[in-house]
Write a protein that holds these residues in place. Structure first.
Motif, PDB file in Angstrom:
ATOM      1  N   LYS A 189      31.819  38.772 144.519  1.00  0.00           N
ATOM      2  CA  LYS A 189      32.972  39.520 143.420  1.00  0.00           C
ATOM      3  C   LYS A 189      34.427  39.462 144.104  1.00  0.00           C
ATOM      4  CE  LYS A 189      30.129  41.587 140.185  1.00  0.00           C
ATOM      5  NZ  LYS A 189      29.635  42.814 139.112  1.00  0.00           N
ATOM      6  N   ARG A 190      35.375  39.008 143.101  1.00  0.00           N
ATOM      7  CA  ARG A 190      36.445  39.710 143.640  1.00  0.00           C
ATOM      8  C   ARG A 190      36.676  40.814 144.874  1.00  0.00           C
ATOM      9  NH1 ARG A 190      41.451  36.492 143.218  1.00  0.00           N
ATOM     10  NH2 ARG A 190      40.765  35.681 141.501  1.00  0.00           N
ATOM     11  N   ASP A 191      36.512  42.138 143.706  1.00  0.00           N
ATOM     12  CA  ASP A 191      36.861  43.084 144.563  1.00  0.00           C
ATOM     13  C   ASP A 191      36.024  43.251 146.118  1.00  0.00           C
ATOM     14  OD1 ASP A 191      34.733  42.800 143.480  1.00  0.00           O
ATOM     15  OD2 ASP A 191      34.768  45.864 142.495  1.00  0.00           O
ATOM     16  N   THR A 192      34.974  43.169 146.011  1.00  0.00           N
ATOM     17  CA  THR A 192      34.418  42.808 147.260  1.00  0.00           C
ATOM     18  C   THR A 192      35.198  41.783 147.762  1.00  0.00           C
ATOM     19  OG1 THR A 192      32.059  43.281 146.378  1.00  0.00           O
ATOM     20  CG2 THR A 192      32.463  42.692 148.551  1.00  0.00           C
ATOM     21  N   PHE A 240      52.685  45.403 135.702  1.00  0.00           N
ATOM     22  CA  PHE A 240      51.544  44.557 135.754  1.00  0.00           C
ATOM     23  C   PHE A 240      50.176  44.665 136.674  1.00  0.00           C
ATOM     24  CE2 PHE A 240      56.068  42.868 134.578  1.00  0.00           C
ATOM     25  CZ  PHE A 240      56.011  43.011 133.534  1.00  0.00           C
ATOM     26  N   LEU A 241      50.549  45.549 137.648  1.00  0.00           N
ATOM     27  CA  LEU A 241      49.096  44.913 137.677  1.00  0.00           C
ATOM     28  C   LEU A 241      47.807  46.200 137.554  1.00  0.00           C
ATOM     29  CD1 LEU A 241      50.859  45.694 142.157  1.00  0.00           C
ATOM     30  CD2 LEU A 241      50.139  43.839 140.513  1.00  0.00           C
ATOM     31  N   VAL A 242      49.052  47.504 137.194  1.00  0.00           N
ATOM     32  CA  VAL A 242      47.699  48.191 136.244  1.00  0.00           C
ATOM     33  C   VAL A 242      47.445  47.321 134.888  1.00  0.00           C
ATOM     34  CG1 VAL A 242      47.587  50.483 134.452  1.00  0.00           C
ATOM     35  CG2 VAL A 242      49.284  50.410 136.976  1.00  0.00           C
ATOM     36  N   LEU A 243      48.159  46.765 134.541  1.00  0.00           N
ATOM     37  CA  LEU A 243      47.227  46.177 133.216  1.00  0.00           C
ATOM     38  C   LEU A 243      46.023  45.295 133.286  1.00  0.00           C
ATOM     39  CD1 LEU A 243      50.681  45.885 130.468  1.00  0.00           C
ATOM     40  CD2 LEU A 243      48.782  47.240 130.945  1.00  0.00           C
ATOM     41  N   LYS A 244      47.080  44.155 134.793  1.00  0.00           N
ATOM     42  CA  LYS A 244      45.905  43.348 134.866  1.00  0.00           C
ATOM     43  C   LYS A 244      45.124  43.865 135.364  1.00  0.00           C
ATOM     44  CE  LYS A 244      46.501  38.470 136.921  1.00  0.00           C
ATOM     45  NZ  LYS A 244      46.073  37.945 135.620  1.00  0.00           N
ATOM     46  N   GLY A 245      44.644  44.447 136.578  1.00  0.00           N
ATOM     47  CA  GLY A 245      43.259  45.467 136.862  1.00  0.00           C
ATOM     48  C   GLY A 245      43.252  44.590 138.636  1.00  0.00           C
ATOM     49  N   TRP A 246      44.778  45.127 139.082  1.00  0.00           N
ATOM     50  CA  TRP A 246      45.275  44.492 141.044  1.00  0.00           C
ATOM     51  C   TRP A 246      45.224  45.552 140.974  1.00  0.00           C
ATOM     52  CZ3 TRP A 246      48.656  39.253 141.541  1.00  0.00           C
ATOM     53  CH2 TRP A 246      47.039  37.854 140.583  1.00  0.00           C
ATOM     54  N   ALA A 247      44.791  46.740 141.302  1.00  0.00           N
ATOM     55  CA  ALA A 247      45.390  48.013 141.886  1.00  0.00           C
ATOM     56  C   ALA A 247      45.162  47.715 143.482  1.00  0.00           C
ATOM     57  CB  ALA A 247      44.559  48.210 141.910  1.00  0.00           C
ATOM     58  N   LEU A 248      43.704  46.961 143.635  1.00  0.00           N
ATOM     59  CA  LEU A 248      42.973  47.179 144.922  1.00  0.00           C
ATOM     60  C   LEU A 248      43.608  45.584 145.611  1.00  0.00           C
ATOM     61  CD1 LEU A 248      41.028  47.402 147.372  1.00  0.00           C
ATOM     62  CD2 LEU A 248      38.881  46.243 145.898  1.00  0.00           C
ATOM     63  N   MET A 249      44.550  44.274 144.785  1.00  0.00           N
ATOM     64  CA  MET A 249      44.536  43.485 145.248  1.00  0.00           C
ATOM     65  C   MET A 249      46.343  44.197 146.011  1.00  0.00           C
ATOM     66  SD  MET A 249      45.788  40.510 146.105  1.00  0.00           S
ATOM     67  CE  MET A 249      44.205  39.358 145.296  1.00  0.00           C
ATOM     68  N   ALA A 251      52.059  52.303 150.653  1.00  0.00           N
ATOM     69  CA  ALA A 251      53.233  51.633 149.825  1.00  0.00           C
ATOM     70  C   ALA A 251      52.216  51.222 148.668  1.00  0.00           C
ATOM     71  CB  ALA A 251      53.019  50.135 150.608  1.00  0.00           C
ATOM     72  N   VAL A 252      50.994  51.001 148.741  1.00  0.00           N
ATOM     73  CA  VAL A 252      49.879  50.700 147.916  1.00  0.00           C
ATOM     74  C   VAL A 252      50.351  51.844 146.045  1.00  0.00           C
ATOM     75  CG1 VAL A 252      48.086  51.925 148.634  1.00  0.00           C
ATOM     76  CG2 VAL A 252      47.823  50.702 146.957  1.00  0.00           C
ATOM     77  N   ALA A 253      50.731  53.333 146.891  1.00  0.00           N
ATOM     78  CA  ALA A 253      50.936  54.403 146.398  1.00  0.00           C
ATOM     79  C   ALA A 253      52.413  54.258 144.641  1.00  0.00           C
ATOM     80  CB  ALA A 253      51.503  55.734 146.501  1.00  0.00           C
ATOM     81  N   LEU A 254      53.713  53.728 145.266  1.00  0.00           N
ATOM     82  CA  LEU A 254      54.200  53.203 144.715  1.00  0.00           C
ATOM     83  C   LEU A 254      53.709  51.656 144.315  1.00  0.00           C
ATOM     84  CD1 LEU A 254      57.139  52.949 146.727  1.00  0.00           C
ATOM     85  CD2 LEU A 254      56.910  55.224 145.588  1.00  0.00           C
ATOM     86  N   LEU A 255      52.811  51.435 144.351  1.00  0.00           N
ATOM     87  CA  LEU A 255      52.936  50.062 143.311  1.00  0.00           C
ATOM     88  C   LEU A 255      51.481  50.381 142.363  1.00  0.00           C
ATOM     89  CD1 LEU A 255      52.066  47.421 146.612  1.00  0.00           C
ATOM     90  CD2 LEU A 255      54.086  47.420 144.175  1.00  0.00           C
ATOM     91  N   ILE A 256      51.007  51.914 142.489  1.00  0.00           N
ATOM     92  CA  ILE A 256      50.138  51.612 141.264  1.00  0.00           C
ATOM     93  C   ILE A 256      50.765  53.166 140.053  1.00  0.00           C
ATOM     94  CG2 ILE A 256      47.497  52.041 140.547  1.00  0.00           C
ATOM     95  CD1 ILE A 256      48.586  49.907 141.688  1.00  0.00           C
ATOM     96  N   ALA A 257      50.825  54.024 141.530  1.00  0.00           N
ATOM     97  CA  ALA A 257      51.199  55.324 140.344  1.00  0.00           C
ATOM     98  C   ALA A 257      52.012  55.454 139.552  1.00  0.00           C
ATOM     99  CB  ALA A 257      51.711  56.111 141.243  1.00  0.00           C
ATOM    100  N   PRO A 258      53.824  54.323 139.549  1.00  0.00           N
ATOM    101  CA  PRO A 258      54.229  54.811 138.185  1.00  0.00           C
ATOM    102  C   PRO A 258      54.074  54.012 137.158  1.00  0.00           C
ATOM    103  CG  PRO A 258      55.524  54.334 140.522  1.00  0.00           C
ATOM    104  CD  PRO A 258      53.776  53.760 141.067  1.00  0.00           C
TER     105      PRO A 258
END
Length: 277
Positions: free
Chosen positions: A90-93, A34-43, A200-207
């Motif tokens: 912007k949100r990412d900033t 869901f994070l990858v599809l929504k573009g929430w990697a930075l979140m 932890a971000v690796a497990l939340l994005i890479a898979p």
């Protein structure tokens, strides 16, 4: 030779490391899609870093670390959303400023407090030191998060692709938004003892990224993400025993290698399709 290959499974601390890896693999992999599809990697990166001051304050006040970590993660997510909606930035900033500020606050608080807690374990995880309480905490969070994601995956999927269409369809968009933020914070808390805050971000994005490059259906994407995450956690923990390395960074390296392999496969298939066309 077979006895030597099975040696890592004979030690209790390695058994707990394998078990915590399998426990956190399911919720992190499902959420990563869901994070990858929504573009929430930075979140995911922001929340994982922002938890540090909550952990330190929880230790100072004597409350469970999980409570402070969850409160800090949710606070970071809510503050990021408020600033993004009420400013021209912007949100990412905003996320970059908020998570770096909270991470810096956590470091300052930690250095000012005399504690026997090891900062390295908080930042990078301590899979080899996982105890029974860590397993029960991670297991309870993993079951709850996985159940919500699997039961509401269609709503979350529509919200990720097209929030306007989701709202027009009668879905509670704001509730789904904050529910996803709460799930993200809880998942980071579950991985606290396994990979720590930074990794932890690796497990939340890479898979999710690996599955996105591998398959085209969302149901298959969820299955591939869970399989890749679980296999990487088990293989990384096993390899760290023989390499005499830390398990969490080894897991991240394996996830990175799988991502590179999936990307190379996708590029080759795209070139073959273009050549035939």
């Amino acid at each position: 030779m077979s006895a030597d290959l099975l040696m890592p499974f004979q030690f209790p601390f390695m058994q707990n490391a394998f078990l915590i890896g399998l426990i956190v693999a399911v919720p992190t992999a499902l959420l990563s899609c869901f994070l990858v599809l929504k573009g929430w990697a930075l979140m995911g990166d922001a929340v994982s870093h922002a938890i540090l001051p909550g952990v330190v304050l929880a230790w100072i006040t004597g409350i469970p670390l999980i409570v402070g970590a969850f409160a800090a993660g949710m606070g970071c997510a809510l503050l990021t959303g408020f600033l993004a909606e009420n400013s021209r930035v912007k949100r990412d900033t905003v996320m970059g400023v908020v998570f770096s500020g909270m991470f810096g606050l956590g470091i300052v608080l930690y250095t000012q407090v005399n504690t026997n807690q090891h900062l390295d374990h908080i930042l990078f995880g301590n899979m080899l030191g996982v105890g029974g309480q860590d397993l029960w905490t991670a297991g309870a969070i993993s079951v709850a998060v996985s159940a919500v994601l699997l039961l509401k995956w269609r709503d979350f999927l529509l919200h990720a692709f097209d929030p306007a269409q989701a709202q027009a369809s009668g879905l509670p968009v704001r509730v789904l938004h904050y529910m996803l933020l709460a799930i993200l914070s809880l998942t980071v808390v579950a991985t606290l003892s396994a990979t720590g805050l930074i990794l932890a971000v690796a497990l939340l994005i890479a898979p999710g990224a690996i599955a996105f490059l591998t398959v085209r259906r969302f149901g298959a994407m969820l299955a591939v993400a869970v399989a890749a995450c679980a296999a990487s956690l088990v293989a990384g923990t096993y390899a760290s025993f023989w390499l005499d390395s830390a398990p969490a960074p080894t897991v991240v390296l394996i996830l990175t290698a799988l991502f590179v392999a999936a990307l190379a496969r996708r590029l080759i298939l795209t070139r073959h399709a273009s050549a035939h066309a």
